[in-house]
Scaffold this motif. Structure first.
Motif, PDB file in Angstrom:
ATOM      1  N   ARG B 150       0.830  -1.202   0.000  1.00 54.88           N
ATOM      2  CA  ARG B 150       0.000   0.000   0.000  1.00 54.88           C
ATOM      3  C   ARG B 150       0.872   1.262   0.000  1.00 54.88           C
ATOM      4  NH1 ARG B 150      -5.187   0.096   2.058  1.00 54.88           N
ATOM      5  NH2 ARG B 150      -5.112  -2.062   1.445  1.00 54.88           N
ATOM      6  N   ASP B 153       2.651   1.782  -3.260  1.00 58.82           N
ATOM      7  CA  ASP B 153       1.720   2.324  -4.247  1.00 58.82           C
ATOM      8  C   ASP B 153       1.653   3.845  -4.128  1.00 58.82           C
ATOM      9  OD1 ASP B 153      -0.170   2.016  -6.293  1.00 58.82           O
ATOM     10  OD2 ASP B 153      -1.811   2.191  -4.868  1.00 58.82           O
ATOM     11  N   ARG B 154       1.564   4.310  -2.881  1.00 62.20           N
ATOM     12  CA  ARG B 154       1.515   5.755  -2.620  1.00 62.20           C
ATOM     13  C   ARG B 154       2.796   6.426  -3.123  1.00 62.20           C
ATOM     14  NH1 ARG B 154      -0.281  10.386  -1.965  1.00 62.20           N
ATOM     15  NH2 ARG B 154      -0.356  11.523  -0.013  1.00 62.20           N
ATOM     16  N   ILE B 156       4.882   5.373  -5.426  1.00 62.77           N
ATOM     17  CA  ILE B 156       4.970   5.388  -6.885  1.00 62.77           C
ATOM     18  C   ILE B 156       4.157   6.555  -7.442  1.00 62.77           C
ATOM     19  CG2 ILE B 156       4.428   4.100  -8.999  1.00 62.77           C
ATOM     20  CD1 ILE B 156       4.834   1.532  -7.206  1.00 62.77           C
ATOM     21  N   GLU B 160       5.680   9.698  -9.514  1.00 64.48           N
ATOM     22  CA  GLU B 160       5.132  10.100 -10.814  1.00 64.48           C
ATOM     23  C   GLU B 160       4.797  11.587 -10.819  1.00 64.48           C
ATOM     24  OE1 GLU B 160       1.856   7.505 -11.572  1.00 64.48           O
ATOM     25  OE2 GLU B 160       3.158   5.863 -12.208  1.00 64.48           O
ATOM     26  N   GLU B 192       0.867  -7.005  -9.899  1.00 65.98           N
ATOM     27  CA  GLU B 192      -0.417  -6.652 -10.490  1.00 65.98           C
ATOM     28  C   GLU B 192      -0.966  -5.369  -9.873  1.00 65.98           C
ATOM     29  OE1 GLU B 192      -3.629  -9.614 -10.269  1.00 65.98           O
ATOM     30  OE2 GLU B 192      -4.912  -7.873 -10.534  1.00 65.98           O
ATOM     31  N   ILE B 193      -0.821  -5.250  -8.566  1.00 63.10           N
ATOM     32  CA  ILE B 193      -1.326  -4.041  -7.901  1.00 63.10           C
ATOM     33  C   ILE B 193      -0.501  -2.822  -8.285  1.00 63.10           C
ATOM     34  CG2 ILE B 193      -1.517  -2.889  -5.655  1.00 63.10           C
ATOM     35  CD1 ILE B 193      -2.512  -5.446  -4.486  1.00 63.10           C
ATOM     36  N   LEU B 194       0.816  -2.947  -8.220  1.00 64.78           N
ATOM     37  CA  LEU B 194       1.666  -1.775  -8.397  1.00 64.78           C
ATOM     38  C   LEU B 194       1.873  -1.418  -9.861  1.00 64.78           C
ATOM     39  CD1 LEU B 194       4.256  -2.464  -5.590  1.00 64.78           C
ATOM     40  CD2 LEU B 194       2.275  -0.977  -5.540  1.00 64.78           C
ATOM     41  N   ALA B 195       1.725  -2.412 -10.723  1.00 64.62           N
ATOM     42  CA  ALA B 195       1.791  -2.181 -12.173  1.00 64.62           C
ATOM     43  C   ALA B 195       3.048  -1.414 -12.605  1.00 64.62           C
ATOM     44  CB  ALA B 195       0.534  -1.450 -12.653  1.00 64.62           C
ATOM     45  N   ILE B 196       4.199  -1.764 -12.039  1.00 59.47           N
ATOM     46  CA  ILE B 196       5.462  -1.265 -12.580  1.00 59.47           C
ATOM     47  C   ILE B 196       6.396  -2.457 -12.800  1.00 59.47           C
ATOM     48  CG2 ILE B 196       5.319   1.034 -11.545  1.00 59.47           C
ATOM     49  CD1 ILE B 196       7.284   0.105  -9.404  1.00 59.47           C
TER      50      ILE B 196
END
Lengths: 229, 265
Positions: B150, B153-154, B156, B160, B192-196
């Motif tokens: 989690r 994700d924040r 990333i 961006e 899959e969640i983070l998609a990087i």
């Protein structure tokens, strides 16, 4: 006291503009206004004008009293009083510029497209519909006045129909595993942390409101009938 | 073309410092000029993990505030050719430097080194903003835990929004037996969640604790599995295509036999 300057008449192309002092007591302004009207009796004689008030924001009661004063005088023949301004004209210009900008932008329709993933801590909000071209990750938030459509997995939070006038708002997602969803004034969370949405997981799901209850189901004829009922 | 790489995670304790030390060491081992910069002002660790604590005279804040030249603050690691450390100050806090100053610092380090590796502090406040100010790319470290993912994700998302889109993922402390039992998130789920892009998977390895305490990076140990994983990450950082380690390799004889005869998975 310089009372003379509390009220200033200004002739403009569209009629008379009355500038009211911003800081003075309203009673003084009323008195001054009455005086000014008497003084300019000769000037206004027989003419028909429109009138606009400017310079200070007036509450409802003050507006009524000004209009009463105008109605009970026999100096000027007023054909039209412009709406009272609640904002300064600068703000009005800004507002107009914003509207123009919105109309020129790619969001001219009532939809906002979000390209990519809505990640944790990210909040996408729009007054119209929101379409997310990607996932909404746990910790991400999408709020919309209208509908929310997620072309991916909804694993965070989504709230549709925040504009309560919106009829039948809904949330659609290819995979519906939200932490919490809200539609209008209702909020739902799954008892075990994840929504279990039917047996098939590969078809899009829709969340909608029916009798203040949030339903989640796959999109088919039956569901849509139930939703629109 | 030299690069500034920030190693970050959001959550604390997932292995940012260990990763910085090991990836830096591995890059130096392959002949690069590398400087490790500890951006965790007030809570410095990288010097301890590298075993260079006793050689600190000047630190990053001294450089930024002009009390010494950059060269004077750099500590040369005598074990590895081309590896240097710029330690953080311990007596100050994150507000001692600004993002602009950090950018200037990394820019001048870039002129001398092939890789500038920044060990980012946990959190998303000033320390994080300082660390990413001059970064060209980022390695996001996470463990296969929901909370760490989690936060990653924040992070990333924040990277961006600061214009750092060259971001790759390191999954640290993977315990294959737990994944197999379904007690730990699988790598696929995290990706899959983070998609990087995934740049490395590091197995949970007790030896890391030992080598960290001794101040000897595991990347320098030939027979450490985690060390091997870090060396692979370093090669991928350089743009080489290296297959991922087979973490499912059974270490016992029967398991290996099964594999040979095709009974493995």
């Amino acid at each position: 006291m310089g009372e003379e300057n509390l009220v200033v008449f200004k002739g403009t192309a569209e009629g008379i503009m009355v500038l009211l002092d911003e800081n003075a007591d309203f009673e003084e302004i009323m008195d001054n206004f009455k005086q000014k009207l008497e003084q300019s009796k000769a000037f206004f004689k027989g003419s028909k004008v429109t009138m606009r008030f400017k310079g200070r924001s007036l509450n409802r009661q003050q507006q009524d009293r000004l209009l009463m004063l105008l109605a009970n005088q026999n100096v000027i023949n007023i054909s039209f009083v412009h709406a009272f301004e609640t904002e300064s004209s600068e703000q009005e210009d800004n507002h107009l510029a914003w509207v123009k900008e919105q109309l020129d932008s790619q969001y001219a329709s009532l939809s906002h497209f979000h390209y990519g993933i809505v990640r944790s801590g990210h909040h996408v909000d729009y007054q119209g519909n929101v379409i997310v071209l990607g996932d909404v990750n746990p910790g991400g938030l999408v709020t919309a006045g209208g509908n929310v459509i997620v072309l991916g997995a909804l694993k965070g939070k989504a709230h549709a129909g925040l504009n309560l006038k919106n009829d039948k708002p809904f949330i659609v997602a290819y995979t519906m595993h939200p932490i919490q969803i809200g539609i209008k004034n209702s909020i739902a969370q799954s008892p075990n942390g994840e929504f279990i949405c039917g047996t098939t997981t590969n078809c899009p799901q829709i969340a909608y409101l029916h009798d203040e209850q949030i339903y989640v189901d796959q999109i088919d004829f039956k569901t849509l009938n139930h939703m629109l009922k | 073309m030299s690069q500034v790489i920030v190693i970050t995670s959001g959550k604390g304790g997932v292995g940012k410092t260990t990763t910085s030390a090991n990836v830096g060491t591995a890059l130096a081992l392959s002949g690069r000029q590398v400087v490790l910069v500890d951006a965790d002002i007030g809570l410095r660790n990288l010097d301890v993990v590298m075993g260079l604590e006793n050689r600190i005279v000047y630190d990053l804040v001294d450089v930024v505030e002009g009390r010494c030249r950059l060269r004077q603050a750099l500590i040369k690691d005598k074990r590895f050719d081309g590896l240097f450390l710029l330690p953080a100050a311990q007596t100050r806090d994150k507000s001692a430097v600004s993002p602009e100053q950090m950018k200037k610092l990394t820019d001048s380090l870039k002129e001398e080194f092939d890789y500038v590796i920044l060990d980012c502090p946990a959190g998303i406040e000033q320390g994080f903003k300082n660390a990413i100010a001059g970064a060209d790319r980022a390695l996001v470290v996470t463990t296969p835990e929901v909370s760490a993912v989690r936060d990653a994700d924040r992070i990333i998302g924040l990277l961006e929004s600061h214009g750092i889109s060259n971001t790759q993922l390191i999954i640290n402390r993977v315990r294959m037996n737990m994944v197999k039992r379904g007690d730990m998130m699988a790598m696929e789920d995290v990706v899959e969640i983070l998609a990087i892009d995934l740049i490395g998977v590091v197995p949970d390895d007790e030896n890391i604790v030992v080598s960290t305490n001794k101040g000897e990076p595991a990347a320098a140990e030939a027979n450490s599995l985690a060390g091997k994983a870090f060396r692979n990450i370093a090669e991928r950082v350089e743009g080489k295509e290296i297959p991922f380690l087979d973490l499912q390799a059974d270490s016992n004889f029967v398991g290996r036999l099964k594999k040979v005869f095709g009974f493995g998975h």
